[in-house]
Design a protein around this motif. Sequence first.
Motif, PDB file in Angstrom:
ATOM      1  N   VAL A  73      35.523  18.116 -43.294  1.00 26.03           N
ATOM      2  CA  VAL A  73      35.545  16.669 -43.464  1.00 26.03           C
ATOM      3  C   VAL A  73      36.952  16.252 -43.869  1.00 26.03           C
ATOM      4  N   ASN A 119      33.646  21.522 -38.893  1.00 28.76           N
ATOM      5  CA  ASN A 119      32.925  21.526 -40.171  1.00 28.76           C
ATOM      6  C   ASN A 119      33.757  21.007 -41.339  1.00 28.76           C
ATOM      7  N   TYR A 124      33.721  20.162 -46.907  1.00 29.39           N
ATOM      8  CA  TYR A 124      33.090  20.740 -45.721  1.00 29.39           C
ATOM      9  C   TYR A 124      31.613  20.350 -45.620  1.00 29.39           C
ATOM     10  N   LYS A 125      31.092  20.437 -44.389  1.00 30.76           N
ATOM     11  CA  LYS A 125      29.684  20.142 -44.109  1.00 30.76           C
ATOM     12  C   LYS A 125      28.849  21.368 -44.484  1.00 30.76           C
ATOM     13  N   THR A 126      27.900  21.175 -45.370  1.00 33.25           N
ATOM     14  CA  THR A 126      27.121  22.308 -45.868  1.00 33.25           C
ATOM     15  C   THR A 126      26.183  22.904 -44.822  1.00 33.25           C
ATOM     16  N   GLY A 152      25.432  15.828 -47.613  1.00 31.34           N
ATOM     17  CA  GLY A 152      25.653  17.034 -46.831  1.00 31.34           C
ATOM     18  C   GLY A 152      27.060  17.583 -46.904  1.00 31.34           C
ATOM     19  N   VAL A 153      27.855  17.103 -47.866  1.00 32.20           N
ATOM     20  CA  VAL A 153      29.234  17.566 -48.016  1.00 32.20           C
ATOM     21  C   VAL A 153      29.415  18.164 -49.405  1.00 32.20           C
ATOM     22  N   THR A 155      30.535  11.347 -43.176  1.00 31.13           N
ATOM     23  CA  THR A 155      31.471  12.223 -42.481  1.00 31.13           C
ATOM     24  C   THR A 155      32.700  11.425 -42.120  1.00 31.13           C
ATOM     25  N   THR A 211      26.350  23.194 -41.525  1.00 25.16           N
ATOM     26  CA  THR A 211      26.852  23.896 -40.344  1.00 25.16           C
ATOM     27  C   THR A 211      28.038  24.822 -40.589  1.00 25.16           C
ATOM     28  N   THR A 212      28.583  24.826 -41.795  1.00 23.51           N
ATOM     29  CA  THR A 212      29.739  25.679 -42.072  1.00 23.51           C
ATOM     30  C   THR A 212      29.317  27.136 -42.171  1.00 23.51           C
TER      31      THR A 212
END
Length: 118
Positions: A47, A45, A70-72, A109-110, A24, A74-75
């Motif tokens: 990055v 969310n 983006y963060k997968t 996670g991105v 992140t 929590t988006t």
Amino acid sequence: MQHLTIALLVTATLTGCVNSGTGTGTVAAGKMSRAAEATGVSAENIVAYSATGEGVGGIVFGGVPNILFYKTATTDKAQLKAAPARICAKQGVASAEDKPLEHPDQMPGVRKLVVQCK
């Protein structure tokens, strides 16, 4: 022009192999706020956001996409689905593709949303 330079540097860094350690990246809160405004995705969310088209004061560079990292986990999916139309509000969306990173182990996670405006 300063925003374009920053956006291009972020894109160059994140689209290739990146060793971020935690997966992140950290970007100033003001930049994430502007990215959230341009994309409609919550700032926490995002990055990184490479605004090479509509996201840079309406300046359009033909053939250069906007890229939202983006963060997968929590988006919000509705925000992500609406992002292309928001990014390309003035020109319309030519294409939008949700893609994995080329080296996902570098930023776990991105994912990235690649948006091309007309």
